[in-house]
Design a protein around this motif. Structure first.
Motif, PDB file in Angstrom:
ATOM      1  N   VAL A 167      25.365 -15.626 -21.227  1.00  0.00           N
ATOM      2  CA  VAL A 167      24.073 -16.651 -21.940  1.00  0.00           C
ATOM      3  C   VAL A 167      23.210 -16.927 -20.896  1.00  0.00           C
ATOM      4  CG1 VAL A 167      24.061 -18.819 -22.917  1.00  0.00           C
ATOM      5  CG2 VAL A 167      25.914 -17.279 -23.520  1.00  0.00           C
ATOM      6  N   GLY A 168      23.780 -17.169 -19.645  1.00  0.00           N
ATOM      7  CA  GLY A 168      22.877 -17.653 -18.497  1.00  0.00           C
ATOM      8  C   GLY A 168      21.923 -16.614 -18.256  1.00  0.00           C
ATOM      9  N   ASP A 169      22.188 -15.166 -18.121  1.00  0.00           N
ATOM     10  CA  ASP A 169      21.456 -14.037 -17.878  1.00  0.00           C
ATOM     11  C   ASP A 169      20.417 -14.140 -18.939  1.00  0.00           C
ATOM     12  OD1 ASP A 169      22.898 -13.554 -15.597  1.00  0.00           O
ATOM     13  OD2 ASP A 169      23.968 -12.000 -16.599  1.00  0.00           O
ATOM     14  N   THR A 170      20.715 -14.270 -20.506  1.00  0.00           N
ATOM     15  CA  THR A 170      19.834 -14.056 -21.312  1.00  0.00           C
ATOM     16  C   THR A 170      18.963 -15.116 -21.145  1.00  0.00           C
ATOM     17  OG1 THR A 170      21.801 -13.304 -22.812  1.00  0.00           O
ATOM     18  CG2 THR A 170      19.648 -14.150 -23.993  1.00  0.00           C
ATOM     19  N   SER A 171      19.279 -16.300 -20.984  1.00  0.00           N
ATOM     20  CA  SER A 171      18.427 -17.619 -20.775  1.00  0.00           C
ATOM     21  C   SER A 171      17.386 -17.229 -19.650  1.00  0.00           C
ATOM     22  CB  SER A 171      19.338 -18.994 -20.426  1.00  0.00           C
ATOM     23  OG  SER A 171      18.236 -19.846 -20.101  1.00  0.00           O
ATOM     24  N   ALA A 172      17.910 -16.765 -18.532  1.00  0.00           N
ATOM     25  CA  ALA A 172      16.974 -16.229 -17.555  1.00  0.00           C
ATOM     26  C   ALA A 172      16.062 -15.405 -17.856  1.00  0.00           C
ATOM     27  CB  ALA A 172      17.631 -15.939 -16.270  1.00  0.00           C
ATOM     28  N   ALA A 173      16.192 -14.401 -18.747  1.00  0.00           N
ATOM     29  CA  ALA A 173      15.356 -13.336 -19.168  1.00  0.00           C
ATOM     30  C   ALA A 173      14.445 -13.939 -20.383  1.00  0.00           C
ATOM     31  CB  ALA A 173      16.141 -12.266 -19.951  1.00  0.00           C
ATOM     32  N   VAL A 174      14.708 -14.885 -20.939  1.00  0.00           N
ATOM     33  CA  VAL A 174      13.783 -15.551 -21.997  1.00  0.00           C
ATOM     34  C   VAL A 174      12.786 -16.203 -21.171  1.00  0.00           C
ATOM     35  CG1 VAL A 174      13.695 -17.466 -23.602  1.00  0.00           C
ATOM     36  CG2 VAL A 174      15.381 -15.713 -23.974  1.00  0.00           C
ATOM     37  N   LEU A 175      13.325 -17.030 -20.030  1.00  0.00           N
ATOM     38  CA  LEU A 175      12.397 -17.756 -19.252  1.00  0.00           C
ATOM     39  C   LEU A 175      11.319 -16.880 -18.505  1.00  0.00           C
ATOM     40  CD1 LEU A 175      11.749 -20.658 -18.291  1.00  0.00           C
ATOM     41  CD2 LEU A 175      13.348 -20.368 -16.439  1.00  0.00           C
ATOM     42  N   LYS A 208      23.848  -7.538 -26.862  1.00  0.00           N
ATOM     43  CA  LYS A 208      22.652  -7.022 -27.536  1.00  0.00           C
ATOM     44  C   LYS A 208      21.456  -7.871 -27.262  1.00  0.00           C
ATOM     45  CE  LYS A 208      25.388  -4.677 -31.374  1.00  0.00           C
ATOM     46  NZ  LYS A 208      25.335  -4.791 -32.783  1.00  0.00           N
ATOM     47  N   THR A 209      21.522  -9.132 -27.194  1.00  0.00           N
ATOM     48  CA  THR A 209      20.477 -10.099 -27.219  1.00  0.00           C
ATOM     49  C   THR A 209      19.975  -9.936 -25.812  1.00  0.00           C
ATOM     50  OG1 THR A 209      21.637 -11.558 -28.892  1.00  0.00           O
ATOM     51  CG2 THR A 209      19.971 -12.504 -27.151  1.00  0.00           C
ATOM     52  N   LEU A 210      20.669  -9.770 -24.858  1.00  0.00           N
ATOM     53  CA  LEU A 210      20.269  -9.726 -23.270  1.00  0.00           C
ATOM     54  C   LEU A 210      19.639  -8.252 -23.343  1.00  0.00           C
ATOM     55  CD1 LEU A 210      20.187 -10.436 -20.506  1.00  0.00           C
ATOM     56  CD2 LEU A 210      22.422  -9.173 -20.099  1.00  0.00           C
ATOM     57  N   GLU A 241       8.373  -7.082 -23.917  1.00  0.00           N
ATOM     58  CA  GLU A 241       7.247  -7.279 -23.237  1.00  0.00           C
ATOM     59  C   GLU A 241       6.818  -8.539 -23.351  1.00  0.00           C
ATOM     60  OE1 GLU A 241       4.067  -4.529 -24.529  1.00  0.00           O
ATOM     61  OE2 GLU A 241       5.272  -2.893 -23.608  1.00  0.00           O
ATOM     62  N   SER A 242       7.195  -9.382 -24.455  1.00  0.00           N
ATOM     63  CA  SER A 242       6.694 -10.660 -24.663  1.00  0.00           C
ATOM     64  C   SER A 242       7.891 -11.443 -25.555  1.00  0.00           C
ATOM     65  CB  SER A 242       5.219 -10.832 -25.447  1.00  0.00           C
ATOM     66  OG  SER A 242       5.506 -10.200 -26.603  1.00  0.00           O
ATOM     67  N   LEU A 243       7.601 -12.722 -25.386  1.00  0.00           N
ATOM     68  CA  LEU A 243       8.718 -13.515 -26.488  1.00  0.00           C
ATOM     69  C   LEU A 243       8.443 -13.417 -27.583  1.00  0.00           C
ATOM     70  CD1 LEU A 243      10.557 -15.733 -25.949  1.00  0.00           C
ATOM     71  CD2 LEU A 243       8.696 -17.555 -26.351  1.00  0.00           C
ATOM     72  N   LYS A 244       7.339 -13.073 -28.241  1.00  0.00           N
ATOM     73  CA  LYS A 244       6.984 -12.753 -29.697  1.00  0.00           C
ATOM     74  C   LYS A 244       7.943 -11.549 -30.005  1.00  0.00           C
ATOM     75  CE  LYS A 244       3.500 -12.384 -33.247  1.00  0.00           C
ATOM     76  NZ  LYS A 244       2.210 -12.332 -33.448  1.00  0.00           N
ATOM     77  N   THR A 245       7.440 -10.475 -29.097  1.00  0.00           N
ATOM     78  CA  THR A 245       8.259  -9.198 -29.319  1.00  0.00           C
ATOM     79  C   THR A 245       9.788  -9.365 -29.573  1.00  0.00           C
ATOM     80  OG1 THR A 245       6.340  -8.111 -28.542  1.00  0.00           O
ATOM     81  CG2 THR A 245       8.174  -6.805 -28.845  1.00  0.00           C
ATOM     82  N   ALA A 246      10.229  -9.939 -28.648  1.00  0.00           N
ATOM     83  CA  ALA A 246      11.668 -10.196 -28.492  1.00  0.00           C
ATOM     84  C   ALA A 246      12.230 -10.776 -29.620  1.00  0.00           C
ATOM     85  CB  ALA A 246      12.150 -10.941 -27.257  1.00  0.00           C
ATOM     86  N   HIS A 247      11.672 -11.974 -30.073  1.00  0.00           N
ATOM     87  CA  HIS A 247      12.276 -12.726 -31.080  1.00  0.00           C
ATOM     88  C   HIS A 247      12.060 -11.997 -32.433  1.00  0.00           C
ATOM     89  CE1 HIS A 247      12.835 -16.308 -33.418  1.00  0.00           C
ATOM     90  NE2 HIS A 247      11.916 -16.255 -34.394  1.00  0.00           N
ATOM     91  N   GLU A 248      10.978 -11.338 -32.653  1.00  0.00           N
ATOM     92  CA  GLU A 248      11.065 -10.377 -33.812  1.00  0.00           C
ATOM     93  C   GLU A 248      12.176  -9.152 -34.151  1.00  0.00           C
ATOM     94  OE1 GLU A 248       6.945  -8.667 -33.598  1.00  0.00           O
ATOM     95  OE2 GLU A 248       6.038 -10.529 -34.286  1.00  0.00           O
ATOM     96  N   LYS A 249      12.212  -8.284 -32.580  1.00  0.00           N
ATOM     97  CA  LYS A 249      13.579  -7.727 -32.826  1.00  0.00           C
ATOM     98  C   LYS A 249      14.892  -8.282 -32.869  1.00  0.00           C
ATOM     99  CE  LYS A 249      11.337  -4.146 -29.774  1.00  0.00           C
ATOM    100  NZ  LYS A 249      11.380  -3.332 -28.597  1.00  0.00           N
ATOM    101  N   VAL A 294      15.952  -8.654 -24.801  1.00  0.00           N
ATOM    102  CA  VAL A 294      15.126  -9.656 -24.415  1.00  0.00           C
ATOM    103  C   VAL A 294      14.802  -9.018 -22.677  1.00  0.00           C
ATOM    104  CG1 VAL A 294      14.952 -12.010 -23.039  1.00  0.00           C
ATOM    105  CG2 VAL A 294      16.190 -11.712 -25.322  1.00  0.00           C
ATOM    106  N   THR A 295      15.503  -8.236 -22.184  1.00  0.00           N
ATOM    107  CA  THR A 295      15.236  -7.483 -21.090  1.00  0.00           C
ATOM    108  C   THR A 295      14.159  -6.877 -21.017  1.00  0.00           C
ATOM    109  OG1 THR A 295      17.573  -8.061 -20.045  1.00  0.00           O
ATOM    110  CG2 THR A 295      16.424  -6.468 -18.892  1.00  0.00           C
ATOM    111  N   LEU A 296      14.299  -5.906 -22.195  1.00  0.00           N
ATOM    112  CA  LEU A 296      13.360  -4.835 -22.177  1.00  0.00           C
ATOM    113  C   LEU A 296      12.056  -5.155 -23.085  1.00  0.00           C
ATOM    114  CD1 LEU A 296      15.930  -1.892 -23.433  1.00  0.00           C
ATOM    115  CD2 LEU A 296      14.678  -2.432 -21.187  1.00  0.00           C
TER     116      LEU A 296
END
Length: 327
Positions: free
Chosen positions: A298-306, A148-150, A157-165, A153-155
């Motif tokens: 986890v690695g894919d999620t980390s790359a998406a956050v980066l 779910k996290t991946l 637009e920004s880090l702030k939007t992803a963190h809020e969701k 984060v993949t969809l």
């Protein structure tokens, strides 16, 4: 009466007396024979049993006085007793064998060292299945949450939007929170985009390693059980067989019926060792594959956050340049 007539009468009288004596003697002999025949008909003919090597010989006399000799073989463990008496086989007392040869019965009859080995192997097997149940539930929850996290984060637009969701309960906010914190700490150096991304990547890498350590916790015991359980069971077997041979020397017998129960008890330890080791190895390999898949998520999620961080930095840099160009 003349002398000759007297002599003739005396001779006749003597002959009569002789004939009477012979008749009495014949009657006595006949009576004795009748008594002997009657007594022989009432009583059984005597028999005698003698030993001739390892085969007894039976000698009997019938009514007519005939002698019968019979030589028979006897089974081992039987004894012929008495001469002229009834004979019956008497089984010799053999070794007392354990009646319960089930797994539980052999455990109760085993040596204390073998018992300790068996108890340890049973506990190891229980630990293996406990880890299987607990780690399976843990992996199921974590993998579902990480997917779910991946997706979020993949969809985003920004880090702030992803963190809020993610903060709304749609996934884990551990990676996005760490990236946001690093951006706040680097607020005065955001123009150095490469430096900021390098620091964020370092934080995310450390979080990946921590997640890997957490998910592998408890699986090391499976590797230990799988590697050592067969040798522990073999130790119990060697100890049990050693005690069996000591018992053979004390009993001074090589009868397999005496030795077999002790050897069976010893081999039970090896069987328990294999029962504990084989599932542990299989479950460990299963978890190794599952953990590798989780680490990849986890690695894919980390790359998406980066990527979100890089995108935000690019926007920030482009905005600064636009402001500078307009000014």
């Amino acid at each position: 009466m003349t002398r000759n007539s007297i002599t003739n009468r005396a001779s006749i009288l003597g002959r009569l007396m002789a004939l009477a004596g012979l008749g009495l003697l014949a009657a006595n002999v006949a009576f004795a024979q009748v008594e002997t025949t009657g007594s022989s008909m009432v009583t059984d003919a005597p028999s005698t049993v003698i030993e001739a090597g390892d085969r007894p010989v039976s000698i009997s006399v019938d009514e007519a006085g005939a002698i019968t000799i019979d030589q028979q073989a006897v089974t081992e463990g039987s004894v012929m007793v008495g001469a002229g008496a009834d004979t019956a086989p008497e089984t010799t007392a053999g070794p007392v064998l354990p009646h319960d040869l089930s797994a539980w019965g052999m455990f109760l009859q085993a040596d204390w060292v073998v018992k300790a080995v068996m108890i340890g192997l049973v506990l190891a097997s229980i630990a293996t299945w406990t880890v299987l149940v607990a780690k399976t539930r843990e992996l199921r929850v974590l993998v579902k949450q990480q997917r779910k996290t991946l997706d979020v984060v993949t969809l985003a637009e920004s880090l702030k939007t992803a963190h809020e969701k993610l903060d709304e309960g749609q996934g884990s906010t551990e990676l996005t929170r760490a990236a946001s914190q690093e951006l706040r700490l680097s607020a005065n150096t955001l123009m150095d985009a490469e430096g900021v991304k390098e620091r964020v990547a370092s934080c995310l890498e450390r979080l990946e390693a921590a997640a890997g350590r957490r998910i592998t916790r408890g699986t090391s015991i499976l590797a230990t059980i799988g590697a050592t359980a067969p040798f522990v069971g073999l130790f119990g077997t060697v100890w049990g067989i050693m005690n069996s041979f000591i018992g053979i020397s004390k009993a001074q017998t090589t009868n397999l019926a005496v030795v077999a129960p002790g050897i069976a008890e010893a081999l039970l330890a090896t069987a328990l060792g294999l029962v504990a080791a084989i599932p542990a190895v299989m479950i460990y390999n299963h978890f190794a594959r599952q953990i590798a898949a989780y680490k990849a998520l986890v690695g894919d999620t980390s790359a998406a956050v980066l990527r979100l961080v890089s995108r935000d930095l690019s926007r920030y840099t482009a905005g600064k340049r636009k402001v500078a160009a307009e000014g």
